[in-house]
Design an enzyme around this catalytic site. Structure first.
Site, PDB file in Angstrom:
ATOM      1  N   TYR A   1      -7.879 -11.628  -0.904  1.00 17.44           N
ATOM      2  CA  TYR A   1      -8.614 -10.367  -1.024  1.00 17.44           C
ATOM      3  C   TYR A   1      -9.892 -10.623  -1.830  1.00 17.44           C
ATOM      4  O   TYR A   1      -9.879 -11.367  -2.821  1.00 17.44           O
ATOM      5  CB  TYR A   1      -7.766  -9.322  -1.735  1.00 17.44           C
ATOM      6  CG  TYR A   1      -6.523  -8.907  -0.983  1.00 17.44           C
ATOM      7  CD1 TYR A   1      -6.602  -8.297   0.262  1.00 17.44           C
ATOM      8  CD2 TYR A   1      -5.250  -9.104  -1.536  1.00 17.44           C
ATOM      9  CE1 TYR A   1      -5.454  -7.898   0.948  1.00 17.44           C
ATOM     10  CE2 TYR A   1      -4.099  -8.703  -0.858  1.00 17.44           C
ATOM     11  CZ  TYR A   1      -4.211  -8.103   0.386  1.00 17.44           C
ATOM     12  OH  TYR A   1      -3.081  -7.708   1.053  1.00 17.44           O
TER      13      TYR A   1
ATOM     14  N   PHE B   1      -1.530 -11.678   1.230  1.00 19.53           N
ATOM     15  CA  PHE B   1      -1.188 -10.259   1.353  1.00 19.53           C
ATOM     16  C   PHE B   1      -0.689  -9.618   0.060  1.00 19.53           C
ATOM     17  O   PHE B   1      -0.601  -8.402  -0.039  1.00 19.53           O
ATOM     18  CB  PHE B   1      -0.167 -10.015   2.474  1.00 19.53           C
ATOM     19  CG  PHE B   1      -0.656 -10.381   3.841  1.00 19.53           C
ATOM     20  CD1 PHE B   1      -1.576  -9.571   4.496  1.00 19.53           C
ATOM     21  CD2 PHE B   1      -0.219 -11.527   4.476  1.00 19.53           C
ATOM     22  CE1 PHE B   1      -2.050  -9.908   5.755  1.00 19.53           C
ATOM     23  CE2 PHE B   1      -0.687 -11.880   5.739  1.00 19.53           C
ATOM     24  CZ  PHE B   1      -1.605 -11.066   6.388  1.00 19.53           C
TER      25      PHE B   1
END
Length: 230
Positions: free
Chosen positions: A66, A77
């Protein structure tokens, strides 16, 4: 950054000695000195520390970490406890609910999966803030491709969850016919309705693991993880 990775250190010993990897480490360290890079430098190899090579039962392959503040933590994730759920993770939880009737967790921390043998690997292990794909050219792809090949060579069967075109492009690296390869579109809001929803990968993975190990993954993040079969 990578010196003490348990049994991975031996598995990847030859890879760490290759010239490209030394250059990769040099370039990544330079990036940390001159730009805002995620995840924190001490967390780059967290997935390897959380899931030893010999304990891997499922490989869940992501793309980049991210690239927003406070999200990336070195596992695909997963976000730290207390961080709002990213849209892709929300969709993963939705499919988990549809597939196995497990209500969506309020936490995005996937450590309990990793502790049971779910290897949460990204194709690139670092990224610049706000710049998706910004570190793809540094050499991470060559390294993580080698990691996938090493996993594919292992005799013990495992499940590869390949979501999205980038992950699905890795299929030729997985040589062992003993493994189960499950492919679907990426769970991002842009593609989840094109076949990720309804793929039932969680139940399919557990059926395979139950057959080979007598135990699947407890995907319910409200449960304390059980010791995986060896």
């Amino acid at each position: 950054m990578y010196e003490k990775l348990g049994d991975w250190s031996q598995v990847l010993k030859e890879e760490f000695a290759k010239p490209y990897f030394g250059e990769l480490v040099r370039r990544v360290r330079q990036e940390y000195r001159t730009a805002t890079v995620y995840p924190p430098q001490g967390s780059v190899f967290r997935a390897f520390l959380m899931t030893p090579y010999q304990r891997v039962r499922v490989v869940l392959l992501g793309q980049d970490p991210y690239h927003g503040p406070g999200q990336a933590m070195g596992m695909s994730f997963s976000v730290p406890p207390g961080v709002p759920l990213p849209p892709s993770l929300q969709n993963i939880y939705q499919e988990l609910w549809n597939d196995l009737d497990i209500p969506p967790s309020t936490s995005g921390y996937l450590g309990p999966w990793a502790e049971q043998g779910v290897f949460l690997l990204n194709s690139s292990l670092t990224v610049r803030r706000g710049q998706a794909g910004s570190h793809r050219a540094l050499g991470w792809q060559q390294f993580t491709d080698a990691v996938i090949e090493k996993l594919g060579e292992r005799e013990a069967p495992m499940v590869f969850l390949l979501w999205g075109a980038d992950a699905r492009s890795k299929v030729p690296l997985i040589k062992g016919p003993q493994h189960l390869i499950l492919q679907a579109p990426h769970p991002s809001p842009l593609s989840a309705f094109r076949g990720f929803f309804g793929c039932r990968h969680f139940s399919k993975a557990n059926a395979f693991l139950q057959q080979h190990y007598g135990q699947g993954i407890d995907w319910d993040l409200s449960h304390p993880p059980q010791e995986p079969a060896r």
